[in-house]
Scaffold this active site. Structure first.
Site, PDB file in Angstrom:
ATOM      1  CB  CYS A  89      93.927 -59.818  60.174  1.00  0.00           C
ATOM      2  SG  CYS A  89      93.192 -59.397  58.590  1.00  0.00           S
ATOM      3  CG  HIS A 377      95.120 -54.221  59.089  1.00  0.00           C
ATOM      4  ND1 HIS A 377      95.958 -55.079  59.776  1.00  0.00           N
ATOM      5  CD2 HIS A 377      94.027 -54.957  58.738  1.00  0.00           C
ATOM      6  CE1 HIS A 377      95.403 -56.284  59.815  1.00  0.00           C
ATOM      7  NE2 HIS A 377      94.234 -56.237  59.188  1.00  0.00           N
ATOM      8  CB  CYS A 408      88.935 -59.680  64.477  1.00  0.00           C
ATOM      9  SG  CYS A 408      89.292 -58.085  63.710  1.00  0.00           S
TER      10      CYS A 408
END
Lengths: 422, 291
Positions: A89, A377, A408
């Site tokens: 990510c 996301h 994160c």
């Protein structure tokens, strides 16, 4: 000789829920759309850009050169080189750091950082045992050996394997890991739902203000972020059933990010290049850091950014209170809350090898135009969504305004960066 | 419904894009006469919405990136049922069977997006003399709110038909054999894939038996797939508005590998789909920026 690497702007597709309006679009299609919007916005058609760095977390093996292929489909000069990077990510921020570093070293004078993910078009692979059998058959020297190898295929081998979001070393999904963190740090359901509702409300207000008009280009008939629910509320979110952490868990589909499709890009350059091309400069990339935690040893999977931020701030002589704006990627509402608690925890920070706690921030400076809970996301795209958004916000606040990005990533990793308005 | 006349032609307004089944069957019945008769009317359909899922499938099969702006060959595909409708008309002595798609031209006047509602119209013009028969043109137009956004000319050769007059001399750019700069591998089921997205049910593209009946050793790929694939190969060099012309020189049997060459010239891009060794042209294409 070192240069300033400045953010000129960005462009992304609206983000949408997996299996929604982008169900037919591949990573290549989405990334090309985001690039072409950026090219149109800044008049880059036919231009040779120093380098384009992009990536996707869920990637087909045929897309080994995903970003270069998207460049070739775009209006950029075909002589523009590209590379693929991947850090779960954190990808969209890591590609920005890569491009910014090359600009600062004088190796390139312009670059585009990007990220894309389609959970709709995720690769389905065959089981490991079938793959090994097929490879063995392929390598066989004689027909008889090939038949012998193929004869080992069993019906159970044929079950396709969808990509999993589970951590390979722990077998726990990201949500299950975060549920452990949520409990350990005593994060309440109410606090999580407040973060989620605020994310939707702030994003809705930013869209209503036209803030995203020069950051987003519609794609496939989707005019704006499709996950956004402007009318959600803490009360509505409170009615959702727990998704992680068992029947008494506090993490729901409302305060966790949805699986999403989308692509984002950011245009970076040296100040000289921007001036030559009569392009605006919003903010410079000041510094960046990555860190990792030992999640197989029991550490909090998504708190990797805390050590990264601590080391970077120490190096810069800054505390979190020095930032006008802070962007903490909302993987889950409880990730944001646990990060804020960890920043203010002397023992935890010392345990990471830092000199002390990072401190607290004024909540009004956090994720001011909403974040991943409301936007969505698409894993690799999020960093490249945040960079131009924050750069534009800082620029509006005036030169010298500082912003912190904290992201994160799977594997217990964290990526952070500092932008400063110019 | 028959309505007003446009340029001396009766206008037939259809409520929806006509189905292909019966009209296609009629268009496949060979004509016995050598004298060419053509329906003179203009067939139109209003308020056509584009199916995004089918467009995405079309883009995948032809090699286009899925964008908001649609490929101009997609607009041709949308007008194709009207071609069949007119060629299946009892007044048409030219039938799909026995007719060869020899060339195609289209002009995209401006980018057309997938969410635009379209007005499609097609009529037949000709016949024109040709040394092996008669040429007929299917003239297509796509309008948005009355504004023409796309024009197309599909030319068929009706072999065996005869028309008085001297065949028109067509000048073709000389072909120079050279090593292909790309190789496309066309799988055996490509005809089936393109049938799904184009809805062109002609069995010579999918059935070995049907292909043999028409003198081909194996099924041949649709010419408009090859045209679309060649445009897709140029996607980053295509202007916003352009004219493209193709000559279908030789059919491409499935499965096979073919080559592709393209070069920029002051007048636009010249591209050829060629045999694998680059020796012979199979399709010749020009792309010029529209005025």
């Amino acid at each position: 000789m070192t240069h300033n690497a400045v953010v000129i702007g960005g462009n992304r597709t609206p983000f949408a829920k997996a299996g929604g309006p982008y169900a037919e679009a591949s990573n290549h299609d989405l990334l090309t759309a985001a690039l072409d919007g950026l090219i149109a916005r800044f008049g880059l058609a036919g231009e040779r850009i120093g380098e384009v760095a992009g990536g996707a977390v869920l990637k087909h093996s045929k897309d080994f050169n995903l970003t270069r292929e998207a460049v070739l489909s775009s209006a950029l000069a075909p002589s523009t080189p590209a590379c693929d990077l991947q850090q779960a990510c954190g990808t969209g921020l890591e590609t920005t750091i890569y491009i910014a570093n090359k600009i600062r070293l004088g190796q390139i004078d312009s670059g585009i950082s990007a990220g894309v993910d389609s959970t709709s078009d995720a690769p389905i692979v065959v089981s490991d045992s079938l793959r090994r059998t097929l490879l063995k058959a392929n390598a066989a020297r004689s027909a008889a050996d090939r038949v012998k190898a193929l004869a080992k295929i069993r019906p159970s081998h044929l079950k396709p394997q969808a990509p999993s979001v589970a951590e390979p070393r722990t077998g726990l999904s990201m949500g299950e890991h975060q549920a452990l963190t949520t409990e350990r740090w005593g994060i309440t359901r109410e606090a999580q739902d407040e973060i989620a509702a605020a994310s939707h409300h702030k994003l809705a207000a930013a869209w209503a203000d036209g803030f995203f008009d020069d950051l987003v280009t519609p794609y496939l008939g989707v005019p704006r972020d499709a996950i956004l629910r402007p009318d959600t509320s803490v009360e509505k979110l409170a009615s959702l059933r727990p998704a992680f952490g068992g029947p008494r868990g506090s993490m729901t589909a409302g305060n966790s990010t949805a699986l999403s499709d989308g692509a984002a890009t950011a245009l970076l350059a040296s100040e000289e290049w921007a001036a030559e091309h009569h392009l605006p400069v919003l903010a410079k990339v000041v510094d960046a850091e990555v860190a990792a935690v030992d999640h197989p040893g029991g550490d909090d999977l998504l708190l990797g950014p805390v050590a990264a931020a601590g080391r970077m701030l120490a190096r810069q002589g800054l505390s979190v209170a020095d930032f006008d704006l802070v962007e903490i990627h909302e993987a889950f509402a409880s990730t944001v809350l646990a990060t804020l608690k960890a920043w203010d925890d002397e023992d935890y920070c010392r345990g990471l090898g830092l000199d002390g706690k990072l401190g607290t921030i004024d909540p009004s400076r956090l994720n001011v135009t909403g974040s991943s809970l409301a936007v969505g996301h698409p894993f690799a795209a999020t960093g490249a969504r945040i960079v131009p958004t924050l750069a534009k916000l800082l620029h509006a606040k005036g030169p010298g305004s500082k912003g912190l990005i904290s992201m994160c990533a799977a594997g217990g990793q964290g990526v952070v960066a500092i932008l400063e308005a110019v | 419904m028959r309505g007003a006349q446009v340029a001396g032609r009766e206008v037939e307004h259809l409520d929806a894009i006509p189905g292909m089944g019966a009209a296609f069957a009629r268009a496949m019945v060979p004509s016995r006469t050598s004298r060419v008769t053509l329906p003179r009317r203009i067939s139109t359909v209003h308020d056509v919405t584009q199916n995004r899922a089918r467009l995405a499938d079309y883009a995948r099969v032809c090699g286009f990136t899925l964008r908001d702006a649609v490929p101009p060959t997609w607009l041709h595909v949308l007008t194709f049922p009207l071609h069949i409708h007119l060629l299946g008309d009892p007044q048409s002595s030219v039938k799909l069977v026995g007719a060869v798609h020899t060339s195609n031209s289209m002009t995209l006047h401006r980018p057309v997006t997938a969410d635009e509602r379209l007005e499609l119209s097609v009529h037949l013009e000709g016949p024109r003399p040709h040394r092996r028969g008669a040429l007929v043109d299917l003239i297509g137009q796509v309008r948005v709110d009355g504004e023409p956004v796309w024009d197309g000319v599909t030319t068929y050769l009706a072999s065996g038909a005869s028309v008085e007059g001297e065949p028109e001399e067509v000048e073709r750019a000389p072909f120079e054999p050279r090593s292909p700069q790309a190789r496309w591998r066309l799988p055996a089921d490509l005809g089936r894939q393109y049938r799904r997205v184009s809805q062109d049910p002609n069995p010579i593209h999918t059935s070995r038996v049907a292909a043999k009946a028409f003198g081909f050793a194996r099924p041949i790929i649709h010419g408009m797939w090859t045209h679309a694939r060649a445009l897709a190969a140029l996607e980053n060099r295509l202007p916003a508005a352009f004219t493209t012309h193709v000559d279908f020189v030789k059919p491409i049997l499935l499965p096979s590998s073919v080559g592709f060459v393209a070069s920029e010239t002051p007048g636009g891009v010249l591209a050829d789909v060629v045999t694998k060794d680059g020796a012979k042209p199979l399709l010749r294409m020009r792309v010029e920026e529209a005025a």
